[in-house]
Design a protein around this motif. Structure first.
Motif, short mmCIF file in Angstrom:
data_model
loop_
_atom_site.label_atom_id
_atom_site.label_comp_id
_atom_site.label_asym_id
_atom_site.label_seq_id
_atom_site.Cartn_x
_atom_site.Cartn_y
_atom_site.Cartn_z
N ALA A 81 0.84 -1.19 0.00
CA ALA A 81 0.00 0.00 0.00
C ALA A 81 0.88 1.24 0.00
CB ALA A 81 -0.91 0.00 1.21
N PRO A 82 0.34 2.38 -0.46
CA PRO A 82 1.14 3.61 -0.47
C PRO A 82 1.73 3.91 0.91
CG PRO A 82 -0.91 3.94 -1.65
CD PRO A 82 -1.00 2.60 -1.00
N GLY A 83 3.05 4.06 0.96
CA GLY A 83 3.72 4.40 2.20
C GLY A 83 3.94 3.25 3.15
N ALA A 84 3.43 2.04 2.84
CA ALA A 84 3.57 0.91 3.75
C ALA A 84 5.02 0.42 3.80
CB ALA A 84 2.66 -0.23 3.32
N THR A 85 5.39 -0.16 4.91
CA THR A 85 6.75 -0.67 5.09
C THR A 85 6.89 -2.13 4.68
OG1 THR A 85 6.24 -1.26 7.39
CG2 THR A 85 7.18 0.93 6.99
N HIS A 86 5.77 -2.83 4.52
CA HIS A 86 5.79 -4.25 4.19
C HIS A 86 4.81 -4.55 3.04
CE1 HIS A 86 7.37 -4.29 8.29
NE2 HIS A 86 7.71 -5.58 8.17
N TYR A 87 5.07 -5.63 2.34
CA TYR A 87 4.06 -6.23 1.48
C TYR A 87 3.08 -7.00 2.36
CZ TYR A 87 6.09 -5.43 -3.19
OH TYR A 87 6.53 -4.88 -4.35
N ALA A 88 1.80 -6.99 1.98
CA ALA A 88 0.77 -7.72 2.72
C ALA A 88 -0.13 -8.47 1.74
CB ALA A 88 -0.06 -6.74 3.56
N PRO A 89 -0.78 -9.54 2.18
CA PRO A 89 -1.62 -10.33 1.26
C PRO A 89 -2.78 -9.52 0.70
CG PRO A 89 -1.17 -11.56 3.27
CD PRO A 89 -0.70 -10.16 3.52
N ILE A 90 -3.20 -9.88 -0.51
CA ILE A 90 -4.36 -9.29 -1.17
C ILE A 90 -5.01 -10.40 -1.99
CG2 ILE A 90 -3.00 -8.53 -3.17
CD1 ILE A 90 -4.84 -6.09 -3.39
N THR A 91 -6.29 -10.37 -2.16
CA THR A 91 -6.95 -11.40 -2.97
C THR A 91 -6.71 -11.12 -4.45
OG1 THR A 91 -9.04 -10.20 -3.18
CG2 THR A 91 -8.76 -11.61 -1.23
N TRP A 92 -6.88 -12.17 -5.26
CA TRP A 92 -6.73 -12.00 -6.71
C TRP A 92 -7.76 -10.99 -7.23
CZ3 TRP A 92 -3.03 -12.94 -10.01
CH2 TRP A 92 -2.09 -13.95 -9.74
N ASP A 93 -8.99 -11.09 -6.79
CA ASP A 93 -10.02 -10.18 -7.29
C ASP A 93 -9.67 -8.73 -6.99
OD1 ASP A 93 -11.48 -12.25 -8.31
OD2 ASP A 93 -12.92 -12.34 -6.66
N ARG A 94 -9.23 -8.47 -5.76
CA ARG A 94 -8.88 -7.10 -5.39
C ARG A 94 -7.65 -6.61 -6.16
NH1 ARG A 94 -7.48 -6.28 0.29
NH2 ARG A 94 -7.37 -4.11 -0.38
N ALA A 95 -6.69 -7.50 -6.36
CA ALA A 95 -5.48 -7.10 -7.08
C ALA A 95 -5.81 -6.73 -8.53
CB ALA A 95 -4.46 -8.23 -7.04
N LEU A 96 -6.62 -7.53 -9.18
CA LEU A 96 -6.99 -7.24 -10.57
C LEU A 96 -7.86 -5.99 -10.67
CD1 LEU A 96 -7.67 -10.91 -11.68
CD2 LEU A 96 -5.76 -9.47 -12.43
N ARG A 97 -8.76 -5.84 -9.71
CA ARG A 97 -9.62 -4.65 -9.71
C ARG A 97 -8.79 -3.38 -9.48
NH1 ARG A 97 -12.71 -5.76 -5.54
NH2 ARG A 97 -13.66 -7.44 -6.76
N LEU A 98 -7.83 -3.46 -8.58
CA LEU A 98 -6.95 -2.32 -8.31
C LEU A 98 -6.17 -1.94 -9.56
CD1 LEU A 98 -5.42 -0.33 -6.43
CD2 LEU A 98 -3.91 -2.24 -5.84
N THR A 99 -5.61 -2.94 -10.25
CA THR A 99 -4.86 -2.67 -11.48
C THR A 99 -5.75 -2.03 -12.53
OG1 THR A 99 -3.46 -4.59 -11.00
CG2 THR A 99 -3.39 -3.70 -13.24
N ALA A 100 -6.93 -2.59 -12.74
CA ALA A 100 -7.86 -2.03 -13.73
C ALA A 100 -8.26 -0.61 -13.36
CB ALA A 100 -9.09 -2.93 -13.84
N ASP A 101 -8.52 -0.36 -12.08
CA ASP A 101 -8.91 0.99 -11.65
C ASP A 101 -7.80 1.99 -11.95
OD1 ASP A 101 -11.35 0.10 -10.75
OD2 ASP A 101 -10.77 0.01 -8.64
N ARG A 102 -6.56 1.64 -11.66
CA ARG A 102 -5.45 2.57 -11.89
C ARG A 102 -5.25 2.82 -13.39
NH1 ARG A 102 -6.76 3.04 -7.60
NH2 ARG A 102 -5.60 2.77 -5.65
N LEU A 103 -5.47 1.81 -14.20
CA LEU A 103 -5.34 2.00 -15.65
C LEU A 103 -6.47 2.88 -16.18
CD1 LEU A 103 -4.29 -1.63 -16.68
CD2 LEU A 103 -2.87 0.42 -16.84
N ARG A 104 -7.67 2.71 -15.66
CA ARG A 104 -8.80 3.53 -16.11
C ARG A 104 -8.63 4.99 -15.68
NH1 ARG A 104 -12.03 -0.43 -13.63
NH2 ARG A 104 -12.72 -2.09 -15.03
N GLU A 105 -8.00 5.21 -14.54
CA GLU A 105 -7.87 6.57 -14.02
C GLU A 105 -6.92 7.44 -14.84
OE1 GLU A 105 -6.53 5.86 -10.07
OE2 GLU A 105 -8.48 5.11 -9.36
N MET A 106 -6.08 6.83 -15.65
CA MET A 106 -5.12 7.61 -16.43
C MET A 106 -5.85 8.44 -17.49
SD MET A 106 -2.09 4.80 -17.10
CE MET A 106 -3.13 4.00 -18.33
N GLU A 107 -5.38 9.65 -17.70
CA GLU A 107 -5.96 10.49 -18.75
C GLU A 107 -5.52 10.04 -20.13
OE1 GLU A 107 -5.12 14.57 -18.02
OE2 GLU A 107 -6.23 14.65 -16.12
#
Length: 766
Positions: A128-154
């Motif tokens: 996560a932004p500013g986090a000191t460690h990697y932490a687990p995330i589900t596949w669905d959340r990881a893919l949704r996060l990636t898609a959201d960041r790609l859509r947010e680009m102008e």
């Protein structure tokens, strides 16, 4: 702490005499030991016996071609291939508990070998932004996060999609489809850093950006094989078997390389008793210790010598019928060769006129000539002209378009050539994009995208928000390490599809990062209840199937195809059939049939034992799809790197315990190095002139207009390099390579010709 303690590297490399022969019993014992330690004895044997077999999986290491199905040995692999498999199929695991115990800042202090040796990634992880460690995330959340960041680009061009050369044809095809559906051609790959110069030169001269030589050409037909800027004993060890076959048939083999290598000496073939118990086969007839970056002058000298012999006895040397029927530009090239000065050729090449003329005579006396090369030629400022001059040399005697003859760039990674065929390129031609449009019903972007170096520049300058890597170790493979690591840290999101943890995954600052664990080449790929296979293309343009045999290292691992198609569905819905492609790879292969030339009846032909060969017009029919419709002689003014007084020219090499950025251990048996990698190989005269003794600790410093770069704490090691030339290991020396020091035309980093000075070691710093 001292640097070796932070990294995990033993304190201080020890050096001894380099070996003068390759493989043999020692190679077998190293292979068995490594496989047993990583995979266990029973699992290790079962896995290795499936390696490079018709019904098994393709080696995840180099792209050397396989023998025909009926000629393959039970142990159809080399020491380094076995290590690559064991490295992937290890029983060690990196899970959530590992990341909880190791903050990112601590992991940054470790070197690449330590990080990868911890084991296989087992589940998706999120920083996560500013986090000191990697932490687990589900596949669905990881893919949704990636898609959201790609859509947010102008602008879709604020995303970069990088590809490793290990990615399968099927994964590469859907990956480039995803990027182009998003609206960008930012598809850099590892070809940009290795054989881009080969593709540029061959496309211009013969109309095909890859080699046109088959394994059979080498083993059964070539009379002269020149191995130039390549160390097959370490980088492509199975090539030694092919060279031995050619040698026993009577072929002559000449090695042109700044360093003598064990693979140029006696080869003890582990596949037979004679190879193990006997004296071995002396592979090379001659080694020419060329000056680093002297290859252009050398091949120009060969052409000059052949032309002079032809003009002294017209009709006795050159293949004038071939030249007149199939080539253009000969007269201009001949005029340029006549004007060359032998003193200048000798100065730039570091070879005597006699040695060059003697080699030209070998070329004249050989009916069929093959020139092989690798990254020792491609990573220089004048790499493209050098390879064009190799083509000139081959064209003079018609050595393209018949058995046993032609150019053979030897690719370094198992499917790097196939990825390019599938469309992983920032400059794909309109003909490919038109077929992609017709197949999928959208118009792909036409503006050229960013290659690897330009991607780093864009990230450095804040012009990239999302960096997505399908495999690889981008930060370790690329030049200007400090700049590249900061460039990656500038991104809002980095996504890494990977099997193991590496240094690139730790290049984070204020943004987010995802680690998405994928299946390896060795593992079964079960989709929709069916075992799936993928395909790859080797250096000889053979396409064949690869089927993993092991159970996945974790229930949460997904195939690269499944990850990419799931992201495509998350981004765009299922209009293009992402779900069907992810479930059944034959659907992808049907699309490939319609888009990529040479893949008609893909499913049926790849089901044949050994697969099928893609068309090679220059070899098969002497057709040359160049700008003029003919093979092209091109005038290449001879140049070489000018080295100021008091400086040396440095090239990077791999150790024998390494493949690309993956380091299996801290040694290099063939060069006599044990217990470390921070060594610099120097000529005895240069050691004396610099006031150094063998074993002194030094810093390597490159001094370019944009500033000084320093690699600290290297042990000076006496070695038979050409005078004025030095060598050290990749990727440790990448920090010395300026981002803006690249090859003309191809924009490939100049990692093989770095101007350095040597200073007594300062206090070590990272």
């Amino acid at each position: 702490m001292a640097e070796h303690e932070r990294s995990g590297e033993p304190q201080g490399p020890r050096t001894g005499a380099p070996e003068k022969s390759s493989v043999g019993v020692h190679g077998i014992t190293e292979t068995v030991k490594y496989a047993r330690e990583e995979m266990g004895p029973v699992r290790g044997v079962r896995t290795l016996l499936a390696l490079n077999q018709v019904d098994g999986f393709d080696c995840p290491s180099c792209a050397w071609g396989d023998p025909p199905p009926g000629e393959r040995k039970h142990a159809e692999f080399c020491e380094n291939g076995a290590k690559a498999v064991a490295w992937e199929a290890t029983r060690k695991r990196v899970d959530a508990a590992f990341f909880a115990a190791h903050p990112i800042a601590e992991l940054r202090e470790r070197d690449g070998h330590w990080l990868e040796s911890q084991g296989r990634l087992t589940e998706p992880m999120h920083r996560a932004p500013g986090a000191t460690h990697y932490a687990p995330i589900t596949w669905d959340r990881a893919l949704r996060l990636t898609a959201d960041r790609l859509r947010e680009m102008e602008d879709p061009n604020r995303a970069v999609f990088y590809t490793s050369g290990r990615t399968s044809n099927e994964a590469a095809f859907v990956y480039q489809l995803l990027a182009r559906r998003l609206g960008t051609n930012n598809l850099p790959d590892c070809s940009n850093m290795c054989h881009e110069s080969s593709g540029a030169a061959l496309s211009e001269t013969i109309g095909v950006g890859k080699g046109v030589v088959t394994l059979e050409d080498i083993t059964d037909h070539a009379d002269l094989i020149m191995v130039v800027g390549q160390n097959p004993g370490t980088c492509h060890p199975r090539m030694l078997t092919a060279l031995e076959q050619a040698k026993r048939r009577g072929a002559k083999i000449i090695a042109v390389n700044p360093l003598p290598e064990a693979g140029f000496g006696r080869f003890h073939n582990p596949q037979n008793v004679r190879g193990l118990a006997g004296p071995g086969t002396q592979l090379t007839d001659r080694h020419l210790p060329i000056r680093i970056n002297g290859d252009l002058a050398f091949f120009a000298g060969l052409c000059k010598a052949l032309l002079a012999d032809e003009e002294a006895a017209p009709g006795s040397v050159l293949d004038r019928d071939f030249i007149d029927r199939y080539c253009d530009g000969f007269e201009q090239a001949a005029e340029a060769w006549r004007a060359l000065d032998w003193a200048r050729i000798q100065e730039l090449s570091g070879l005597s006129r006699r040695a060059i003329e003697y080699t030209a005579a070998d070329g004249m006396n050989a009916a069929n000539v093959i020139v092989c090369w690798a990254m020792g030629l491609t990573q220089h400022r004048n790499a493209v002209p050098t390879i064009r001059e190799i083509v000139n040399f081959l064209l003079l005697r018609g050595n393209i378009g018949r058995p046993g003859a032609g150019p053979a760039p030897i690719r370094g990674h198992s499917n790097v050539q196939g990825d390019r065929t599938m469309g992983i390129w920032e400059k794909m031609p309109d003909a490919f994009l038109d077929k992609l449009r017709d197949e999928f019903g959208f118009d792909p972007p036409r503006a050229h995208g960013l290659d690897t170096v330009d991607s780093i520049r864009a990230m450095r300058d804040g012009k990239v928000e999302v960096f997505f890597a399908l495999g690889g170790n981008f930060a370790a493979a690329t030049p200007d390490t400090t700049v590249t690591e900061q460039a990656l840290a500038n991104c809002k999101l980095t996504v890494h599809v990977a099997t193991k943890l590496n240094r690139t995954h730790l290049c984070v600052d204020g943004g987010e990062a995802l680690l998405l664990p994928c299946l390896g080449r060795t593992e079964r790929d079960l989709q929709d209840g069916v075992d799936r296979f993928v395909t790859v293309e080797d250096s000889m343009a053979m396409v064949h199937a690869s089927r993993g045999k092991l159970l996945p290292g974790s229930p949460q691992l997904r195939s690269e195809v499944a990850i990419v198609t799931a992201l495509g569905r998350e981004l765009f819905g299922d209009a293009l059939g992402w779900s069907a492609m992810g479930r059944d790879y034959s659907v992808i292969r049907r699309h490939i049939e319609h888009v990529v030339p040479g893949f008609h009846s893909f499913e049926a032909r790849v089901a044949q034992p050994g697969g099928f060969m893609l068309p090679r017009g220059p070899h098969d029919s002497r057709t040359f799809p160049t700008a003029t419709g003919k093979a092209r002689f091109i005038v290449n003014p001879i140049t070489a790197v000018e080295v100021p007084a008091g400086r040396l020219l440095l090239t990077t090499v791999r150790s024998h315990d390494q493949f690309n950025t993956t380091v299996y251990g801290y040694g290099d048996r063939y060069r006599g190095v044990k217990g470390g990698r921070r060594v610099v190989f120097l000529n005895d005269h240069d050691l004396h002139d610099l006031g150094l003794a063998d074993g002194d600790l030094v810093d390597l410093v490159s001094d370019y207009p944009d500033g000084e770069r320093r690699a600290p704490g290297f042990r000076a090691t006496r070695y038979p390099t050409p005078r004025g030339c030095a060598a050290t290991y990749f990727p440790e020396a990448n920090v010395l390579v300026p981002l803006d020091s690249t090859a003309e035309i191809s924009n490939t980093p100049n990692s093989k010709s770095v101007i350095i000075r040597i200073e007594p070691a300062h206090a070590p710093t990272r």
